[in-house]
Design an enzyme around this catalytic site. Structure first.
Site, PDB file in Angstrom:
ATOM      1  CD  GLN A 165      -3.095  -0.570   0.012  1.00 37.62           C
ATOM      2  OE1 GLN A 165      -3.091   0.545  -0.520  1.00 37.62           O
ATOM      3  NE2 GLN A 165      -3.955  -1.507  -0.356  1.00 37.62           N
ATOM      4  CB  THR A 201       8.384 -18.036 -19.151  1.00 39.69           C
ATOM      5  OG1 THR A 201       9.074 -19.237 -19.496  1.00 39.69           O
ATOM      6  CG2 THR A 201       8.648 -16.970 -20.204  1.00 39.69           C
ATOM      7  CB  CYS A 225     -20.164  -4.688   8.545  1.00 40.82           C
ATOM      8  SG  CYS A 225     -21.712  -4.922   9.395  1.00 40.82           S
TER       9      CYS A 225
END
Ligand SMILES: Cc1ncc(COP(=O)(O)O)c(C=O)c1O
Length: 387
Positions: free
Chosen positions: A180, A238, A325
């Site tokens: 991130q 590959t 949730c």
């Protein structure tokens, strides 16, 4: 059809036009196998070498320390199982944090099933790893500490350099999942002091299906798959040449824009936050107020379900819930739960993540739509909660 404003850059990013342009010749004409010795192969090999150099330069590594993988998940698996296999006769303990992505948590739990000791260190209310608990968790037989650089849901940045020092003092290796953070903030393997680092192409404008693992020279690690000696023997198969070329170009662009990207992202993200704070009484920020990715805004809308809110606003905004949730199961995000956030607040959480293509107009439109829908849902007294 007008598409909604995309505010889900932490899930994936669009491919940058420069990246698509760089890839195209490798789909159409330069199809060679980089291992072939003729001109077709040499062209592909040279391009992969360039891409590796760009990825290495972005994170301050040496080219020989970069192994391309199929994704960040694979890079995390390679780091964790590869180090575990290399060190298992001497060390059989691993340390991780409570808010890791499943691509780190699940390999650690698999090791636990295989007889390894695993310590999961708690985080504080802002999502930062408890360094005291981490220090106490380290043992003479700790092989690896794996703590993410930035959290995918709330964006909190961890104190990786300190954690690396602590791990190294006990003879353990340090891996960080930087899927991130790479491309959003400067990431330098030397400054962080890490031995292994994961990155993902599709989180910074390359394509899906390509990632990389940085492995500091001399680190004990063995490959998970066996075959030919591609990627320094670490990852046989590959190479996915077009995707790797795209990753190289994305890394080049990220480095070129390193000084402006965080500021641009932060400007949009902070405007979005400010507008939401003004329009939603009781809005709560999840994640560290400062030590956080500049593009990530995880906020809890009071009195509503984040999932229902996003559903109501789906024609205007595309984003994700910070909480997983599921109405009916009553479960919330493990990350928010790990941070000690209440069930109700976690249920109202929404993760809004901006990117380099987000502009002020998008932000204003998205904020208005979110505020309007929240007001309607809140007035209706709709909690969307099944307990
Ligand atoms: C922190 C983190 N690690 C790993 C991954 C897995 O990436 P991929 O699905 O590309 O393997 C993600 C994706 O969301 C992530 O956010």
């Amino acid at each position: 059809m007008k598409l909604p404003i995309y505010l889900d850059y932490n899930a994936t990013t669009p491919v940058a036009p420069e990246v698509a342009d760089a890839i195209e010749p490798f789909l159409r004409t330069h199809f060679g196998n980089p291992s072939s010795s003729h001109i077709y192969g040499r062209q592909a090999h040279e391009a992969v070498t360039h891409a590796r150099a760009h990825v290495a330069a972005l994170i301050g590594a040496n080219e020989s320390e970069i192994a391309f993988t199929g994704c960040a998940t694979e890079a995390n698996n390679l780091a964790i199982f590869g180090v575990a296999k290399a060190l298992q006769t001497r060390r059989k303990h691993i340390v991780t944090s409570a808010i890791e992505h499943p691509a780190v948590m699940q390999p650690c739990l698999r090791l636990q099933d295989d007889g390894w000791a695993v310590t999961i260190v708690p985080v504080d209310g802002d999502g930062r790893t408890d360094l005291g608990a981490l220090s106490s968790a380290l043992r003479d037989d700790t092989a690896l500490v794996t703590v993410m650089h930035a959290n995918n849901e709330v964006g909190t940045l961890q104190e990786i350099a300190e954690i690396a020092n602590m791990a190294h003092a006990r003879g353990a290796l340090l891996h960080t999942d930087a899927a991130q953070s790479v491309g959003k903030v400067p990431v330098d393997v030397g400054a962080l002091g890490v031995d292994l680092l994961t990155l993902a192409g599709h989180k910074f404008y390359a394509t899906k299906g390509v990632g990389a693992l940085y492995v500091r020279r001399g680190t004990s690690i063995v490959p998970l798959m066996v075959g030919a000696d591609h990627e320094g023997g670490l990852r046989p198969g590959t190479e996915n040449v077009p995707a790797i070329i795209g990753l190289g170009e994305a890394a080049r662009l990220a480095r070129e824009r390193q000084s402006s990207t965080p500021t641009d992202l932060r400007r949009c993200r902070d405007l979005l936050h400010q507008l939401l704070v003004e329009g939603v009484r009781g809005l709560a920020l999840n994640g560290h107020p400062e030590h956080r990715l500049p593009n990530t805004l995880n906020v809890s809308f009071p009195g509503v379900s984040g999932r229902e809110l996003l559903h109501a606003v789906e024609n205007d905004v595309a984003a994700s819930v910070g909480s997983a949730c599921h109405s009916g199961t009553g479960t919330v995000s493990g990350v928010l739960a790990g941070m000690g956030i209440t069930f109700e607040r976690a249920t109202g959480a929404v993760r809004l993540s901006v990117g380099i293509f987000t502009n002020e107009e998008d932000v204003r439109h998205a904020a208005n739509a979110l505020i309007g829908c929240w007001r309607k849902s809140n007035k209706a007294g709709y909690m969307g909660l099944v307990r």
